[in-house]
Design an enzyme around this catalytic site. Structure first.
Site, PDB file in Angstrom:
ATOM      1  N   SER A  65       0.856  -1.189   0.000  1.00 14.71           N
ATOM      2  CA  SER A  65       0.000   0.000   0.000  1.00 14.71           C
ATOM      3  C   SER A  65       0.888   1.233   0.000  1.00 14.71           C
ATOM      4  O   SER A  65       1.846   1.324   0.776  1.00 14.71           O
ATOM      5  CB  SER A  65      -0.867   0.004   1.248  1.00 14.71           C
ATOM      6  OG  SER A  65      -1.288   1.325   1.499  1.00 14.71           O
ATOM      7  N   LEU A 124     -17.798   6.336   2.288  1.00 15.84           N
ATOM      8  CA  LEU A 124     -17.690   6.513   0.828  1.00 15.84           C
ATOM      9  C   LEU A 124     -17.191   5.227   0.171  1.00 15.84           C
ATOM     10  O   LEU A 124     -16.725   5.238  -0.957  1.00 15.84           O
ATOM     11  CB  LEU A 124     -16.754   7.684   0.493  1.00 15.84           C
ATOM     12  CG  LEU A 124     -17.185   9.040   1.071  1.00 15.84           C
ATOM     13  CD1 LEU A 124     -16.192  10.130   0.671  1.00 15.84           C
ATOM     14  CD2 LEU A 124     -18.592   9.424   0.617  1.00 15.84           C
ATOM     15  N   SER A 126     -14.656   3.068   0.684  1.00 15.96           N
ATOM     16  CA  SER A 126     -13.261   2.764   0.358  1.00 15.96           C
ATOM     17  C   SER A 126     -13.019   1.254   0.506  1.00 15.96           C
ATOM     18  O   SER A 126     -12.265   0.668  -0.267  1.00 15.96           O
ATOM     19  CB  SER A 126     -12.320   3.541   1.273  1.00 15.96           C
ATOM     20  OG  SER A 126     -12.598   3.245   2.620  1.00 15.96           O
ATOM     21  N   ASP A 170     -22.729  -1.186  -2.508  1.00 16.26           N
ATOM     22  CA  ASP A 170     -21.419  -0.598  -2.808  1.00 16.26           C
ATOM     23  C   ASP A 170     -20.733  -1.312  -3.970  1.00 16.26           C
ATOM     24  O   ASP A 170     -20.165  -0.686  -4.868  1.00 16.26           O
ATOM     25  CB  ASP A 170     -20.518  -0.669  -1.573  1.00 16.26           C
ATOM     26  CG  ASP A 170     -21.173  -0.024  -0.367  1.00 16.26           C
ATOM     27  OD1 ASP A 170     -22.219   0.625  -0.549  1.00 16.26           O
ATOM     28  OD2 ASP A 170     -20.654  -0.187   0.744  1.00 16.26           O
TER      29      ASP A 170
END
Ligand code: NG1
Length: 402
Positions: A65, A124, A126, A170
């Protein structure tokens, strides 16, 4: 931020072969009802999770990441994969690997680098963007079909690996969204009805700064809401059948809402449910009506009507679903006072973001009000450009050869 290809070269010593991009989403209306199989109305964002990757010849996934907050993840794909420590972001990487390995023969993992500009734990999505991005990458290199409808349901199932009994909104919107559009999503069968967002409408997103970490304490609250909604449904339907008001008991909220008028259903439900279950039930059935109303208002470009429904949704989430908090209520009020047509919390709640609707010529007023009357009062905040922005309705996931 260095380009993802540069970071990949630094970490893995060669250039990546593929790039996957999966957007975050903002739910415009229809909150805490996707897990009751009722339609919702989100849109995908311009912010996304991106993974650059090279397929491997073994079953290892090595994902770095590019964000100091998250360490690298390394594991072997398999149907028996065990989760890492609760709350670890690596579980969102393992989730699709485990689910796909359970369903398909997967012999290849990948070396990858992940970048994201979706605010984390803010409602949101993620987390679903990571699940979808890793899922798409693995499916692509193992030649598994990623036709949106099936794949979105598989990814929704996959994400439950982290312990949240989420719905399917989502995954469906971040895979299937179209440019400049929101989508009314209905379930069983999954269907996306795309609606162009009028050019004059601006959806402002404002992050309260209070983390809504769904893999943490919020998970129990979220799962409790789901269980309460199911319990309320069972009691109402059994009593309706028992009193001979319906024939065979309905099996789902959509069937019930289709068959009965909302107000009459509420009068009946109030008689048979405890106060808490009645509140949850009232939220579910009125929010379902608001979704249908909102879709019509967007088609008709009635911004005032849409804004009113957003306000009503927030009130219902605050009073009946009981998932708001003081910071979210304050943000909603500041946005409205600053000229928004309507505002509401978005996502699971208990922190995270609000979404406010403004006419294009008023959007700077709304942004200024939020800066002055909310953020400035809290002192400097990190990553401010991620916290307050105007959402651009964007297309869903894509994969490209590099
Ligand atoms: P957020 O909090 O945005 O991840 C969650 C669920 C949705 C939906 C909303 C509430 C997951 C992955 N997402 O969204 O399915 O139920 O809460 O409307 O669990």
């Amino acid at each position: 931020m260095n380009s993802i290809e540069e970071v990949f070269k630094e970490v893995h010593g060669c250039l990546p072969a593929l790039g996957v991009r999966v957007p975050g989403r903002v739910n415009l209306i229809g909150e805490h009802i996707d897990y009751n199989d009722l339609p919702v109305f989100p849109m995908a964002l311009q912010r996304s999770v991106r993974i650059a990757l090279s397929p491997r010849n073994d079953r290892m996934v090595v994902l770095h990441s590019d964000d100091d907050r998250f360490s690298s993840v390394e594991f072997e794909i398999g149907p028996e994969l065990e989760p890492s420590r609760k709350g670890s972001w690596g579980n969102y990487v393992k989730a699709p690997a485990k689910e796909l390995a359970h369903r398909f023969n997967m012999q290849r993992g990948f070396d990858g680098v992940l970048q994201s500009d979706i605010p984390v734990a803010s409602g949101l999505s993620s987390s679903s963007a990571i699940v979808n991005a890793v899922g798409l990458a693995l499916a692509h290199i193992n030649e598994i079909s990623t036709e949106t409808r099936d794949f979105a349901s598989v990814m929704a199932e996959a994400e439950r690996f982290v312990g949240t009994q989420g719905g399917g909104m989502d995954q469906a919107i971040s895979l299937g969204a179209r440019d400049r559009s929101a989508a009314r999503i209905s379930f069983h069968p999954l269907r996306l009805q795309h609606v162009l967002v009028p050019d004059d409408w601006c959806f402002v997103i404002a992050d309260s700064g209070e983390v809504a970490e769904k893999s943490g304490a919020l998970q129990a609250e979220y799962n409790l809401r789901r269980a309460q909604c199911e319990q309320a449904f069972e009691i109402v339907v059994q009593n309706l059948a028992h009193q001979g008001r319906i024939g065979d008991p309905f099996e789902s909220y959509p069937e019930l809402c289709e068959a009965l008028d909302t107000q009459r259903m509420l009068v009946f439900a109030e008689e048979v449910l405890t106060e808490t279950l009645y509140r949850r039930f009232r939220h579910v059935v009125t929010e379902a009506d608001r979704v249908e109303g909102a879709v019509q208002q967007m088609v008709a470009a009635d911004i005032r009507g849409f804004g009113d429904l957003m306000d009503a949704s927030h009130e219902s989430l605050r009073m009946d679903c009981q998932v708001s908090n003081a910071a979210l209520d304050e943000l909603v009020q500041v946005a409205r006072d600053g000229g928004a047509m309507g505002a509401r919390l978005t996502g699971a709640g208990f922190g995270g973001c609000v979404v406010a609707l403004a006419e294009r010529h008023r959007v700077d007023d709304v942004l200024a009000a939020l800066r002055v009357d909310y953020y400035a009062r809290r002192g400097p905040m990190e990553r401010m450009n991620e916290r307050l922005f105007v959402a651009v309705p964007s297309r869903g996931a894509s994969i490209r050869q590099i």
